[in-house]
Scaffold this active site. Structure first.
Site, PDB file in Angstrom:
ATOM      1  N   HIS A 274       0.596  -0.557  -0.066  1.00  0.00           N
ATOM      2  CA  HIS A 274       0.446  -0.148   0.150  1.00  0.00           C
ATOM      3  C   HIS A 274       0.886   1.002   0.001  1.00  0.00           C
ATOM      4  CE1 HIS A 274      -2.575   2.942   1.275  1.00  0.00           C
ATOM      5  NE2 HIS A 274      -4.462   1.418   0.416  1.00  0.00           N
TER       6      HIS A 274
ATOM      7  N   ASP B  11      -8.159  -5.080  -0.121  1.00  0.00           N
ATOM      8  CA  ASP B  11      -8.991  -5.889  -1.291  1.00  0.00           C
ATOM      9  C   ASP B  11      -8.378  -6.964  -0.980  1.00  0.00           C
ATOM     10  OD1 ASP B  11      -9.662  -3.185  -2.511  1.00  0.00           O
ATOM     11  OD2 ASP B  11      -7.868  -2.841  -3.954  1.00  0.00           O
TER      12      ASP B  11
HETATM   13  N1  CMC Z   1       4.495  -7.817  -4.461  1.00  0.00           N
HETATM   14  C1  CMC Z   1       5.282  -7.945  -4.452  1.00  0.00           C
HETATM   15  N2  CMC Z   1       6.626  -6.853  -4.382  1.00  0.00           N
HETATM   16  C2  CMC Z   1       5.915  -5.167  -4.454  1.00  0.00           C
HETATM   17  C3  CMC Z   1       4.166  -5.271  -4.024  1.00  0.00           C
HETATM   18  C4  CMC Z   1       3.932  -6.413  -4.580  1.00  0.00           C
HETATM   19  N3  CMC Z   1       2.103  -6.735  -4.553  1.00  0.00           N
HETATM   20  N4  CMC Z   1       3.973  -4.318  -4.129  1.00  0.00           N
HETATM   21  C5  CMC Z   1       5.173  -3.499  -3.830  1.00  0.00           C
HETATM   22  N5  CMC Z   1       6.110  -4.474  -4.161  1.00  0.00           N
HETATM   23  C6  CMC Z   1       7.301  -3.613  -3.999  1.00  0.00           C
HETATM   24  C7  CMC Z   1       7.720  -3.151  -5.700  1.00  0.00           C
HETATM   25  O1  CMC Z   1       7.976  -4.346  -6.526  1.00  0.00           O
HETATM   26  C8  CMC Z   1       9.284  -2.769  -5.357  1.00  0.00           C
HETATM   27  O2  CMC Z   1      10.248  -3.278  -5.045  1.00  0.00           O
HETATM   28  P1  CMC Z   1      11.744  -1.838  -5.255  1.00  0.00           P
HETATM   29  O3  CMC Z   1      12.412  -1.266  -4.450  1.00  0.00           O
HETATM   30  O4  CMC Z   1      12.764  -3.742  -5.479  1.00  0.00           O
HETATM   31  O5  CMC Z   1      11.375  -1.987  -7.052  1.00  0.00           O
HETATM   32  C9  CMC Z   1       8.323  -2.083  -3.413  1.00  0.00           C
HETATM   33  O6  CMC Z   1       7.679  -2.825  -3.025  1.00  0.00           O
HETATM   34  C10 CMC Z   1       7.831  -0.391  -3.620  1.00  0.00           C
HETATM   35  O7  CMC Z   1       6.947  -0.556  -4.633  1.00  0.00           O
HETATM   36  P2  CMC Z   1       6.422   0.432  -4.953  1.00  0.00           P
HETATM   37  O8  CMC Z   1       5.198   0.318  -6.480  1.00  0.00           O
HETATM   38  O9  CMC Z   1       7.059   1.730  -5.356  1.00  0.00           O
HETATM   39  O10 CMC Z   1       5.190   0.786  -4.011  1.00  0.00           O
HETATM   40  P3  CMC Z   1       3.869   2.124  -4.143  1.00  0.00           P
HETATM   41  O11 CMC Z   1       3.443   2.698  -2.760  1.00  0.00           O
HETATM   42  O12 CMC Z   1       4.395   2.691  -5.178  1.00  0.00           O
HETATM   43  O13 CMC Z   1       2.588   0.742  -4.602  1.00  0.00           O
HETATM   44  C11 CMC Z   1       1.011  -0.055  -4.621  1.00  0.00           C
HETATM   45  C12 CMC Z   1       1.714   0.571  -3.479  1.00  0.00           C
HETATM   46  C13 CMC Z   1      -0.566  -0.378  -3.813  1.00  0.00           C
HETATM   47  C14 CMC Z   1       0.601   0.120  -5.615  1.00  0.00           C
HETATM   48  C15 CMC Z   1       1.515  -1.880  -4.714  1.00  0.00           C
HETATM   49  O14 CMC Z   1       1.970  -2.472  -3.411  1.00  0.00           O
HETATM   50  C16 CMC Z   1       0.715  -2.710  -5.270  1.00  0.00           C
HETATM   51  O15 CMC Z   1       1.325  -2.438  -6.530  1.00  0.00           O
HETATM   52  N6  CMC Z   1      -0.081  -3.888  -5.147  1.00  0.00           N
HETATM   53  C17 CMC Z   1       0.045  -4.425  -5.609  1.00  0.00           C
HETATM   54  C18 CMC Z   1      -1.620  -4.051  -6.437  1.00  0.00           C
HETATM   55  C19 CMC Z   1      -2.536  -3.218  -4.766  1.00  0.00           C
HETATM   56  O16 CMC Z   1      -3.144  -4.003  -4.415  1.00  0.00           O
HETATM   57  N7  CMC Z   1      -2.764  -2.597  -5.059  1.00  0.00           N
HETATM   58  C20 CMC Z   1      -4.357  -2.253  -4.559  1.00  0.00           C
HETATM   59  C21 CMC Z   1      -4.404  -1.499  -3.506  1.00  0.00           C
HETATM   60  S1  CMC Z   1      -5.021  -0.966  -1.791  1.00  0.00           S
HETATM   61  C22 CMC Z   1      -7.030  -0.392  -2.345  1.00  0.00           C
HETATM   62  C23 CMC Z   1      -7.146   1.156  -2.035  1.00  0.00           C
HETATM   63  O17 CMC Z   1      -5.776   0.935  -0.746  1.00  0.00           O
HETATM   64  O18 CMC Z   1      -7.786   1.441  -2.269  1.00  0.00           O
END
Ligand code: CMC
Length: 384
Positions: free
Chosen positions: A264, A320
């Site tokens: 998240h 989710d």
């Molecule tokens: N599985 C594997 N690796 C992950 C995941 C995951 N679900 N989420 C983040 N990472 C890794 C990512 O690859 C990155 O690694 P590195 O630093 O080596 O490049 C690191 O963690 C940070 O990721 P980020 O994409 O920069 O983090 P963010 O804050 O931009 O992303 C997120 C948050 C929710 C988009 C992401 O965790 C994700 O894609 N999760 C899966 C999709 C998901 O469940 N989305 C629902 C979000 S909650 C909805 C709401 O609150 O309404």
């Protein structure tokens, strides 16, 4: 020497505050979420969706008489205009559900005498019509597209139970109603996420609530926002059996594949909504003929939580992950999960439109131009 500062571009508006809100507070470090100062745990434990919606729109928890009057108002709006219902079967076969809902929710404005009125009283009425209306629309659209008879709303059921009744044609169990209420309460508001921000940008032009909410629905549709719940459920289905989790997890790690429903932007610990929905999913799974989906989710979460990759990045299950299981056990097919999200969030979007209109400032950021400068115009016949 110029005193002008170099413009700063903050891609994705990350970390930027663009307005204030009194609606929800997301405490990402401690994993807490509050609506107007009330902890979501208390709202789920003691209240229902109607009470939460009242709180978001009016700023206080309702008294007994306020609650009764509010509930009646929402019940009135369960009934959709007859001519709108006649339109439901007219979309081509195979229209994706969210396209249908976006279209009909927008059409609902045509029957609303106050649709263009941005006064607080009119907006509170429109918000009620939209919140009750989207639930009726989803139930009816789904029955039409699956060739089933439309089920008329019941007046004696609460919002959550009535939706399940109209959707499935059967009165839900106590556990199912409680789970649906929890789901609706927990998805109702969450700061300036992309769809809420979209609603506020639209409202800031002094456009109407319907336009703001249809715009928000468009933003929610994208896989980076409202699509994660469906993706999480499809991932559990792909894994298929609890015994497959370990191999699936290792392969996903090796392929750098994201686990849907984990991680998240704000929560760097357990998402508090995930913890609550986990317990609801557990109860529903115990009574279900398909307990394996919950077992798969539990095993996968355990693998992730104990793995250094996820620990170092502070990645925990989000709303989710378990929200998907709750709605699956309630009998909702995955292709509808983004709309299930909207069924609740519509109340938050409406609250944000009212908040925006109460103290409006047009949202109009700047773009830093980086294209070519001073190009000479060449007439068409001379261009090569
Ligand atoms: N599985 C594997 N690796 C992950 C995941 C995951 N679900 N989420 C983040 N990472 C890794 C990512 O690859 C990155 O690694 P590195 O630093 O080596 O490049 C690191 O963690 C940070 O990721 P980020 O994409 O920069 O983090 P963010 O804050 O931009 O992303 C997120 C948050 C929710 C988009 C992401 O965790 C994700 O894609 N999760 C899966 C999709 C998901 O469940 N989305 C629902 C979000 S909650 C909805 C709401 O609150 O309404």
């Amino acid at each position: 020497m110029s005193t002008q500062r170099e413009p700063q571009v903050v891609r994705g508006l990350e970390g930027i505050y663009v307005a204030t809100t009194e609606l929800s507070r997301v405490d990402g470090e401690n994993g807490r979420l509050y609506y107007r100062g009330y902890d979501i745990h208390d709202l789920v434990k003691y209240g229902d969706f109607e009470e939460t919606v009242f709180l978001l729109w009016y700023g206080h928890l309702p008294t007994e008489s306020e609650y009764d009057a509010f509930r009646k108002r929402l019940i009135n709006y369960r009934f959709l205009p007859e001519n709108l219902i006649k339109m439901l079967p007219l979309l081509p076969q195979g229209t994706i559900p969210i396209t249908a809902i976006r279209t009909f929710l927008s059409a609902l404005a045509a029957w609303d005498p106050w649709a263009e009125d941005n006064s607080r009283d009119a907006e509170l009425e429109n918000a009620a019509r939209l919140t009750a209306g989207i639930a009726s629309l989803l139930a009816k659209v789904q029955r039409v597209r699956t060739g089933q008879e439309i089920v008329e709303p019941r007046l004696d059921l609460d919002h959550a139970s009535n939706f399940l009744y109209m959707f499935t044609g059967k009165e839900p169990s106590t556990e199912a109603s409680a789970a649906m209420n929890a789901f609706l309460i927990l998805y109702a508001d969450h700061g300036f996420n992309a769809s809420t921000f979209t609603a506020r940008v639209t409202a800031s032009t002094l456009s109407d609530m319907y336009s703001a909410i249809v715009a928000a629905l468009g933003a929610l549709k994208g896989p980076l926002h409202g699509g994660a719940m469906e993706a999480a459920m499809r991932q559990f289905i792909e894994i298929g059996h609890p015994e497959n989790v370990d191999a699936w997890f290792e392969k996903a790690l090796a392929q750098k594949r994201r686990i849907m429903g984990i991680g998240h932007r704000v929560y760097k610990t357990w998402d508090p909504r995930a913890r609550i929905l986990r317990e609801r999913a557990r109860v529903l799974a115990e009574k279900s003929s398909e307990p394996q989906w919950f077992e798969i989710a539990e095993r996968l979460a355990e693998r992730a939580l104990n793995h250094p990759y996820f620990q170092e990045r502070r990645l925990f299950p989000n709303v989710d992950y378990y929200g998907a299981l709750v709605v699956y056990y309630l009998g909702i097919p995955p292709e509808l999960y983004t709309i299930m999200f909207a069924l609740s969030r519509v109340a938050g979007w409406a609250a944000h439109v009212i908040e925006q209109h109460a103290d409006n400032r047009l949202m109009r950021p700047r773009a830093l131009y980086v294209g070519p400068e001073h190009r000479e115009y060449v007439p068409r016949e001379k261009r090569t």
